[in-house]
Motif scaffolding. Structure first.
Motif, PDB file in Angstrom:
ATOM      1  N   ILE A   1     -15.985   9.306  18.830  1.00  0.00           N
ATOM      2  CA  ILE A   1     -15.298   8.012  18.668  1.00  0.00           C
ATOM      3  C   ILE A   1     -14.114   7.935  19.632  1.00  0.00           C
ATOM      4  N   GLU A   2     -14.188   6.959  20.528  1.00  0.00           N
ATOM      5  CA  GLU A   2     -13.131   6.796  21.541  1.00  0.00           C
ATOM      6  C   GLU A   2     -12.024   5.891  21.034  1.00  0.00           C
ATOM      7  N   ARG A   3     -12.411   4.935  20.212  1.00  0.00           N
ATOM      8  CA  ARG A   3     -11.427   3.927  19.809  1.00  0.00           C
ATOM      9  C   ARG A   3     -11.847   3.270  18.502  1.00  0.00           C
ATOM     10  N   LEU A   4     -10.847   3.022  17.670  1.00  0.00           N
ATOM     11  CA  LEU A   4     -11.084   2.291  16.421  1.00  0.00           C
ATOM     12  C   LEU A   4     -10.149   1.091  16.402  1.00  0.00           C
ATOM     13  N   ASP A   5     -10.641  -0.043  15.977  1.00  0.00           N
ATOM     14  CA  ASP A   5      -9.756  -1.185  15.785  1.00  0.00           C
ATOM     15  C   ASP A   5      -9.906  -1.601  14.318  1.00  0.00           C
ATOM     16  N   GLY A   6      -8.962  -1.175  13.487  1.00  0.00           N
ATOM     17  CA  GLY A   6      -9.069  -1.404  12.049  1.00  0.00           C
ATOM     18  C   GLY A   6      -8.807  -0.093  11.328  1.00  0.00           C
ATOM     19  N   SER A   7      -9.122  -0.074  10.039  1.00  0.00           N
ATOM     20  CA  SER A   7      -8.840   1.118   9.234  1.00  0.00           C
ATOM     21  C   SER A   7      -9.948   2.169   9.351  1.00  0.00           C
ATOM     22  N   PHE A   8      -9.538   3.409   9.584  1.00  0.00           N
ATOM     23  CA  PHE A   8     -10.489   4.531   9.598  1.00  0.00           C
ATOM     24  C   PHE A   8     -11.175   4.646   8.235  1.00  0.00           C
ATOM     25  N   TYR A   9     -10.420   4.375   7.173  1.00  0.00           N
ATOM     26  CA  TYR A   9     -10.958   4.562   5.815  1.00  0.00           C
ATOM     27  C   TYR A   9     -12.019   3.514   5.474  1.00  0.00           C
ATOM     28  N   THR A  10     -11.919   2.368   6.113  1.00  0.00           N
ATOM     29  CA  THR A  10     -12.962   1.353   5.948  1.00  0.00           C
ATOM     30  C   THR A  10     -14.284   1.894   6.491  1.00  0.00           C
ATOM     31  N   VAL A  11     -14.209   2.642   7.592  1.00  0.00           N
ATOM     32  CA  VAL A  11     -15.418   3.248   8.176  1.00  0.00           C
ATOM     33  C   VAL A  11     -15.942   4.334   7.233  1.00  0.00           C
ATOM     34  N   MET A  12     -15.051   5.077   6.634  1.00  0.00           N
ATOM     35  CA  MET A  12     -15.463   6.136   5.689  1.00  0.00           C
ATOM     36  C   MET A  12     -16.015   5.580   4.382  1.00  0.00           C
ATOM     37  N   GLY A  13     -15.772   4.301   4.126  1.00  0.00           N
ATOM     38  CA  GLY A  13     -16.384   3.712   2.935  1.00  0.00           C
ATOM     39  C   GLY A  13     -15.455   2.990   1.976  1.00  0.00           C
ATOM     40  N   LEU A  14     -14.141   3.008   2.239  1.00  0.00           N
ATOM     41  CA  LEU A  14     -13.236   2.295   1.327  1.00  0.00           C
ATOM     42  C   LEU A  14     -11.917   1.929   2.026  1.00  0.00           C
ATOM     43  N   PRO A  15     -11.614   0.621   2.154  1.00  0.00           N
ATOM     44  CA  PRO A  15     -10.331   0.206   2.744  1.00  0.00           C
ATOM     45  C   PRO A  15      -9.215   0.403   1.725  1.00  0.00           C
ATOM     46  N   THR A  16      -8.725   1.622   1.645  1.00  0.00           N
ATOM     47  CA  THR A  16      -7.809   1.995   0.558  1.00  0.00           C
ATOM     48  C   THR A  16      -6.541   1.139   0.530  1.00  0.00           C
ATOM     49  N   HIS A  17      -6.066   0.735   1.721  1.00  0.00           N
ATOM     50  CA  HIS A  17      -4.837  -0.078   1.746  1.00  0.00           C
ATOM     51  C   HIS A  17      -5.065  -1.410   1.025  1.00  0.00           C
ATOM     52  N   ARG A  18      -6.242  -1.983   1.196  1.00  0.00           N
ATOM     53  CA  ARG A  18      -6.519  -3.281   0.547  1.00  0.00           C
ATOM     54  C   ARG A  18      -6.897  -3.104  -0.924  1.00  0.00           C
ATOM     55  N   VAL A  19      -7.547  -1.996  -1.233  1.00  0.00           N
ATOM     56  CA  VAL A  19      -7.860  -1.703  -2.646  1.00  0.00           C
ATOM     57  C   VAL A  19      -6.546  -1.546  -3.412  1.00  0.00           C
ATOM     58  N   TYR A  20      -5.612  -0.835  -2.818  1.00  0.00           N
ATOM     59  CA  TYR A  20      -4.308  -0.604  -3.453  1.00  0.00           C
ATOM     60  C   TYR A  20      -3.618  -1.940  -3.744  1.00  0.00           C
ATOM     61  N   GLN A  21      -3.592  -2.824  -2.725  1.00  0.00           N
ATOM     62  CA  GLN A  21      -2.928  -4.132  -2.903  1.00  0.00           C
ATOM     63  C   GLN A  21      -3.644  -4.961  -3.967  1.00  0.00           C
ATOM     64  N   ALA A  22      -4.975  -4.917  -3.946  1.00  0.00           N
ATOM     65  CA  ALA A  22      -5.741  -5.718  -4.916  1.00  0.00           C
ATOM     66  C   ALA A  22      -5.493  -5.214  -6.338  1.00  0.00           C
ATOM     67  N   LEU A  23      -5.445  -3.897  -6.509  1.00  0.00           N
ATOM     68  CA  LEU A  23      -5.206  -3.348  -7.852  1.00  0.00           C
ATOM     69  C   LEU A  23      -3.767  -3.624  -8.294  1.00  0.00           C
ATOM     70  N   LYS A  24      -2.868  -3.592  -7.324  1.00  0.00           N
ATOM     71  CA  LYS A  24      -1.462  -3.916  -7.622  1.00  0.00           C
ATOM     72  C   LYS A  24      -1.350  -5.347  -8.149  1.00  0.00           C
ATOM     73  N   GLY A  25      -2.221  -6.204  -7.627  1.00  0.00           N
ATOM     74  CA  GLY A  25      -2.243  -7.605  -8.062  1.00  0.00           C
ATOM     75  C   GLY A  25      -2.654  -7.769  -9.515  1.00  0.00           C
ATOM     76  N   LEU A  26      -3.225  -6.720 -10.110  1.00  0.00           N
ATOM     77  CA  LEU A  26      -3.643  -6.804 -11.525  1.00  0.00           C
ATOM     78  C   LEU A  26      -2.519  -6.412 -12.476  1.00  0.00           C
ATOM     79  N   LEU A  27      -1.398  -5.924 -11.913  1.00  0.00           N
ATOM     80  CA  LEU A  27      -0.306  -5.446 -12.790  1.00  0.00           C
ATOM     81  C   LEU A  27       0.385  -6.621 -13.491  1.00  0.00           C
TER      82      LEU A  27
END
Ligand SMILES: Cc1cn([C@H]2C[C@H](O)[C@@H](COP(=O)(O)OP(=O)(O)OP(=O)(O)O)O2)c(=O)[nH]c1=O
Length: 190
Positions: free
Chosen positions: A164-190
């Motif tokens: 992999i020479e270059r990524l544009d976006g989250s590495f974790y999205t490639v691994m299977g879960l955009p953790t930064h957005r999951v975190y924000q979405a779950l925070k929205g349930l508080l």
């Protein structure tokens, strides 16, 4: 770190998603349910990951109770064509040859079902691969057996580390879960 109002269920058999959720500080249990992972032929490739994540979440609707269920699906898209998990070695070789020396898109759809309803979203990362030789591809398939991975590769594996020479976006999205957005979405349930 987040103290959620209801117990969290990760509805995934993927060891990577389990690890990412653990590393992101969530306490959860795992429960998977069989889901039909087909989608309508006419569906645009861009809509598929989120559609399948929602299909996975739908399996929990009848008996959700006071729980939050998190589901995800990852697809690799090249030339507007979806690359799923490979059927066999030859199929894995074909996919990696197709990805070699060019940029493709990885889209991970996420669905969160809670007593308040369903929230879903998609996160996309562009991945640029260097040219991969047939020897490198064969070595990777033999060593890492990427048969459980969309597009026949793991960004976290040998082929990702050297290719992999270059990524544009989250590495974790490639691994299977955009953790930064999951975190924000779950925070929205508080
Ligand atoms: C592209 C890519 C995919 N993958 C993985 C993420 C997903 O686990 C898998 C795509 O298949 P999915 O159908 O998204 O997930 P899964 O079958 O592994 O798990 P479940 O449906 O139970 O949640 O490919 C990587 O680990 N690294 C990568 O670089």
């Amino acid at each position: 770190m987040l103290s959620l109002p209801f117990p969290l269920i990760l509805a995934s058999g993927s060891p990577r998603r389990k690890q990412l959720m653990t590393d992101a500080g969530f306490t959860f249990t795992i429960e998977t349910r069989p889901t039909d992972e087909t989608f309508p032929d006419t569906m645009p490739a861009d809509a598929v990951a989120e559609y399948l994540a929602c299909q996975k979440a739908d399996q929990f609707r009848p008996d959700l109770g006071q729980r939050i269920v998190l589901c995800a699906d990852t697809v690799v898209i090249v030339d507007e064509q979806i690359l799923n998990k490979p059927q066999n070695e030859a199929d894995a070789h074909r996919m990696l040859r197709l990805l070699s020396g060019r940029t493709h898109r990885v889209r991970t759809g996420v669905a969160i079902l809670s007593p308040g309803g369903l929230t879903s979203f998609t996160d996309e990362t562009l991945v640029q691969f260097a040219h991969l030789t047939d020897d490198e591809i064969s070595y990777y398939i033999r060593q890492c057996k990427p048969f459980d991975k969309a597009g026949s590769y793991g960004a976290q594996d040998f082929i990702g580390l050297v290719g992999i020479e270059r990524l544009d976006g989250s590495f974790y999205t490639v691994m299977g879960l955009p953790t930064h957005r999951v975190y924000q979405a779950l925070k929205g349930l508080l």
